[in-house]
Design a protein around this motif. Structure first.
Motif, PDB file in Angstrom:
ATOM      1  N   CYS A   1      27.143  42.814  49.926  1.00  0.00           N
ATOM      2  CA  CYS A   1      27.441  44.002  49.983  1.00  0.00           C
ATOM      3  C   CYS A   1      27.544  44.457  48.985  1.00  0.00           C
ATOM      4  O   CYS A   1      28.062  45.865  48.715  1.00  0.00           O
ATOM      5  N   SER A   2      27.131  43.855  47.903  1.00  0.00           N
ATOM      6  CA  SER A   2      27.195  45.342  46.794  1.00  0.00           C
ATOM      7  C   SER A   2      28.769  45.254  45.980  1.00  0.00           C
ATOM      8  O   SER A   2      29.043  46.469  45.615  1.00  0.00           O
ATOM      9  N   ARG A   3      29.480  44.012  46.285  1.00  0.00           N
ATOM     10  CA  ARG A   3      31.415  44.228  46.738  1.00  0.00           C
ATOM     11  C   ARG A   3      32.091  43.226  45.334  1.00  0.00           C
ATOM     12  O   ARG A   3      31.007  42.251  45.075  1.00  0.00           O
ATOM     13  N   GLN A   4      32.612  43.742  44.336  1.00  0.00           N
ATOM     14  CA  GLN A   4      33.811  42.253  43.900  1.00  0.00           C
ATOM     15  C   GLN A   4      34.534  41.881  43.822  1.00  0.00           C
ATOM     16  O   GLN A   4      35.764  43.405  44.637  1.00  0.00           O
ATOM     17  N   PHE A   5      35.256  41.405  43.788  1.00  0.00           N
ATOM     18  CA  PHE A   5      37.317  40.724  44.201  1.00  0.00           C
ATOM     19  C   PHE A   5      37.956  40.823  43.087  1.00  0.00           C
ATOM     20  O   PHE A   5      37.221  39.708  42.823  1.00  0.00           O
ATOM     21  N   LYS A   6      39.357  40.853  42.985  1.00  0.00           N
ATOM     22  CA  LYS A   6      39.980  40.683  42.495  1.00  0.00           C
ATOM     23  C   LYS A   6      40.326  39.354  42.552  1.00  0.00           C
ATOM     24  O   LYS A   6      41.025  38.218  42.152  1.00  0.00           O
TER      25      LYS A   6
ATOM     26  N   SER B   1      38.746  40.898  35.959  1.00  0.00           N
ATOM     27  CA  SER B   1      38.784  41.084  36.807  1.00  0.00           C
ATOM     28  C   SER B   1      37.347  41.643  37.859  1.00  0.00           C
ATOM     29  O   SER B   1      38.093  41.217  39.636  1.00  0.00           O
ATOM     30  N   ALA B   2      36.829  40.271  38.078  1.00  0.00           N
ATOM     31  CA  ALA B   2      35.702  39.200  38.969  1.00  0.00           C
ATOM     32  C   ALA B   2      35.492  38.157  38.788  1.00  0.00           C
ATOM     33  O   ALA B   2      34.298  38.471  37.681  1.00  0.00           O
ATOM     34  N   PRO B   3      36.137  37.527  38.251  1.00  0.00           N
ATOM     35  CA  PRO B   3      35.532  35.922  38.084  1.00  0.00           C
ATOM     36  C   PRO B   3      34.283  35.292  39.214  1.00  0.00           C
ATOM     37  O   PRO B   3      34.339  35.926  39.768  1.00  0.00           O
TER      38      PRO B   3
ATOM     39  N   HIS C   1      36.877  39.135  52.505  1.00  0.00           N
ATOM     40  CA  HIS C   1      35.690  40.192  53.657  1.00  0.00           C
ATOM     41  C   HIS C   1      33.965  39.125  53.823  1.00  0.00           C
ATOM     42  O   HIS C   1      33.839  39.797  54.480  1.00  0.00           O
ATOM     43  N   MET C   2      34.495  37.933  53.305  1.00  0.00           N
ATOM     44  CA  MET C   2      32.831  37.222  54.091  1.00  0.00           C
ATOM     45  C   MET C   2      33.703  36.448  55.548  1.00  0.00           C
ATOM     46  O   MET C   2      31.979  36.732  56.249  1.00  0.00           O
ATOM     47  N   SER C   3      34.696  36.805  56.100  1.00  0.00           N
ATOM     48  CA  SER C   3      34.267  36.238  57.158  1.00  0.00           C
ATOM     49  C   SER C   3      34.713  38.266  58.264  1.00  0.00           C
ATOM     50  O   SER C   3      35.100  37.845  59.373  1.00  0.00           O
ATOM     51  N   SER C   4      34.569  38.967  57.830  1.00  0.00           N
ATOM     52  CA  SER C   4      35.229  39.936  58.755  1.00  0.00           C
ATOM     53  C   SER C   4      33.508  40.016  59.230  1.00  0.00           C
ATOM     54  O   SER C   4      32.422  40.275  59.368  1.00  0.00           O
ATOM     55  N   ASN C   5      33.522  41.118  60.023  1.00  0.00           N
ATOM     56  CA  ASN C   5      32.825  41.522  61.039  1.00  0.00           C
ATOM     57  C   ASN C   5      31.266  42.770  60.316  1.00  0.00           C
ATOM     58  O   ASN C   5      29.755  41.923  59.898  1.00  0.00           O
ATOM     59  N   LYS C   6      31.860  43.186  59.497  1.00  0.00           N
ATOM     60  CA  LYS C   6      31.362  44.211  59.149  1.00  0.00           C
ATOM     61  C   LYS C   6      30.547  43.306  57.687  1.00  0.00           C
ATOM     62  O   LYS C   6      28.909  43.501  57.769  1.00  0.00           O
TER      63      LYS C   6
END
Length: 146
Positions: free
Chosen positions: A91-96, A81-83, A104-109
């Protein structure tokens, strides 16, 4: 229905006919002391798993085998699930997937949070007041604007 049975099944059949209090699950090949235990078993993951195996013409698994298989599957899913490299520590998030991570890395947030973290770490002895003034409000986090 055939009245012939072999070996251990004869003993089970005679025991069941002599003692009607024993409840069984033919699919899982288990016996229960009372009806409540049998009902609980019918609602269990083990019974559902063995029903699927029965449809596929496979033998049932024991409770210990089932627990081991579930644990192995959970460990495999967790590892997949999180390589490494697909989580954002800021941001304390994991991506599949790598694609969602890159988005996410290029998002404004995300970029706004990076600026806040850099300002706090680069601010030196300015203290908390300066860092809190630079932090966007809650609404600005949501829409990604500064």
């Amino acid at each position: 229905v055939s009245t012939q049975s072999t070996g251990g099944n004869n003993a089970l059949a005679s025991k069941m006919s002599a003692d009607h209090s024993g409840m069984t699950c033919i699919t899982c090949r288990l016996m229960f002391g009372d009806a409540d235990a049998q009902r609980d078993h019918y609602k269990s993951d083990l019974h559902r798993y063995n029903l699927k195996r029965k449809v596929a013409q496979l033998p049932p698994v024991t409770a210990a085998e089932h627990v081991a298989r579930v644990a192995a599957k959970e460990a495999k899913d967790k590892a997949a699930s999180a390589p490494d490299g697909q989580s954002c520590k800021i941001c304390s998030r994991q991506f599949k997937s790598r694609a969602t991570y890159n988005t996410h890395m290029s998002s404004n947030k995300h970029l706004a949070r990076v600026k806040v973290v850099e300002a706090k770490s680069g601010g030196g002895g300015g203290g908390g007041e300066r860092g809190s003034d630079q932090r966007p409000s809650r609404g600005q986090w949501r829409c990604g604007r500064r």
